[in-house]
Design an enzyme around this catalytic site. Structure first.
Site, short mmCIF file in Angstrom:
data_model
loop_
_atom_site.label_atom_id
_atom_site.label_comp_id
_atom_site.label_asym_id
_atom_site.label_seq_id
_atom_site.Cartn_x
_atom_site.Cartn_y
_atom_site.Cartn_z
N LYS A 181 -5.23 -1.59 7.81
CA LYS A 181 -3.80 -1.46 8.57
C LYS A 181 -3.88 -0.55 9.59
CE LYS A 181 -1.87 -3.41 4.72
NZ LYS A 181 -2.93 -3.76 3.96
N TYR A 192 1.90 -0.32 -4.75
CA TYR A 192 1.20 -1.72 -4.17
C TYR A 192 0.90 -2.46 -5.70
CZ TYR A 192 -2.38 -4.65 -1.64
OH TYR A 192 -2.98 -5.46 -1.22
N ASP A 223 -2.20 6.73 -2.84
CA ASP A 223 -2.23 5.74 -1.83
C ASP A 223 -1.78 6.11 -0.59
OD1 ASP A 223 -2.07 3.58 -0.22
OD2 ASP A 223 -1.59 2.13 -1.89
#
Length: 398
Positions: free
Chosen positions: A213, A116, A188
């Site tokens: 999310k 990310y 992650d």
């Protein structure tokens, strides 16, 4: 609050975890809004303080948690098969606190190159200033062993990776890292959100998600969570307390509401995404579709071995003659896909991805522009017709 049984299927955990117990209770936990917790005696206060010192959970002060947050933590802990979970105000807050709970001045950190983008910036703009060095390794792990040093304290993975969804062989990564006694492995896990993948079961020490999310699922809450092994928990909790991390009980309640339907939402969204991915593979303007659940995806074998399913994400690479302005026009001509940075909600989204600015290592066979699509809960036939209409307009320009 109910703590889910470890042998239950994940969909059952999401339905029953964190609900109140008793002879006459509400089906959902209450929203426990408070900053101050009062005690009937100094003995009771000292008992609460002693419990916190032993890393036990219990009401002490609003910043240190609420019963609503405790219920959500129980659900996530069961999903991730971990020891404990700490909640944060965003996925990035969870990631940075997880990192800071491990590294110190003079330490070295290895980061997967498909991570990310804000994690990349945190390493270069913050960690570097506190004397922590870092390097990137390839998602296929081909250079990981040679980059591990005696000073390496943390290996940060993301599986699948951002944008192109490259798979990472986590058991192999853990085996390499364990040759160095003091190395922590953090993952992650936002893509799978604990439902489709559990890094701790593959040897990782920490699993981090942006609950914003799929857990929340309705695009109305910012939320992060870190679930750890027993060994990693005390330091994570200590650093989170020192930095003042907390979430509101209202956000915890909304996340719990989203969690109840996460299994059915993700099942529908992964089915729709795979259906669209297969159709898009046949279009002459699309060079490649990135989606690990596709049988011909390079990471499909690892995905099939380690994951219980997929999600609604896929990325498309256009042929080289489709330039940037054409891609912008394609995205803007979509009627059912909104333009937005997030994903994991009920709605479909489209966003161009600029990989050269977010990758350090060479070897990516990318020749055209990339657009990431998040497939929502709309009817997949409507979504496909929308994409085909946008592609048809694009064909007239090429």
């Amino acid at each position: 609050m109910k703590k889910p049984h470890k042998d239950l299927h994940r969909a059952t955990v999401l339905t029953h975890g964190g609900r109140p117990e008793g002879a006459r209770v509400t089906v959902n936990p209450v929203v426990a809004r408070t900053s101050t917790v009062v005690f009937d005696s100094m003995a009771t206060l000292r008992e609460a303080l002693a419990g916190r010192a032993r890393h036990e959970r219990g009401l002490l002060y609003g910043r240190k948690g609420s019963s609503t947050g405790d219920a959500l933590e129980d659900v996530i802990t069961a999903l991730e098969a971990g020891e404990r979970t700490r909640l944060f105000s965003s996925g990035l807050a969870a990631m940075t606190c997880a990192i800071l709970s491990v590294v110190r001045t003079g330490d070295h950190m290895l980061v997967i190159d498909s991570c990310y983008e804000p994690v990349r910036k945190f390493c270069s703009q913050y960690l570097a200033g506190m004397g922590v060095t870092h390097a990137f390794f390839k998602p296929d792990l081909s250079d990981l062993a040679e980059k591990l040093t005696p000073q390496t304290r943390l290996v940060w993975a993301e599986c699948p990776g951002t944008a192109l969804f490259e798979m990472c062989d986590l058991p192999a990564l853990v085996a390499m890292a364990r040759r160095h006694v003091n190395v922590t492995v953090a993952v992650d896990n936002t893509w799978a959100s604990g439902l489709m993948y559990r890094p701790l079961e593959h040897g990782a020490d920490m699993s981090v998600i942006a609950g914003t999310k799929y857990l929340v699922g309705h695009s109305d809450v910012m939320l992060g969570a870190v679930t750890t092994s027993a060994a990693a928990w005390p330091r994570l909790e200590e650093v989170a307390d020192l930095m003042g991390h907390s979430i509101s009980p209202d956000d915890a309640y909304l996340a719990l509401r989203g969690a109840r339907t996460m299994a059915v939402r993700m099942e529908r969204q992964q089915e729709s995404a795979l259906r669209l991915a297969r159709r898009l593979q046949q279009h002459p303007l699309i060079r490649r579709v990135f989606c690990p659940s596709l049988p011909d995806d390079p990471g499909h074998a690892i995905w099939s071995r380690d994951f219980d399913g997929g999600n609604g994400l896929l990325s498309i690479e256009f042929v080289a003659r489709v330039d940037g302005p054409m891609v912008d026009r394609f995205v803007e001509s979509l009627q059912l896909f909104s333009i937005g940075h997030s994903w994991g909600g009920y709605e479909s989204l489209a966003l161009p991805m600029h990989l050269p600015s977010s990758r350090h290592l060479q070897g990516l066979d990318i020749r055209g522009n990339i657009v990431r699509l998040h497939v929502g809960l709309e009817d997949p036939q409507d979504l496909m017709l929308d994409i085909e209409a946008a592609l048809s307009s694009l064909s007239a320009l090429v």
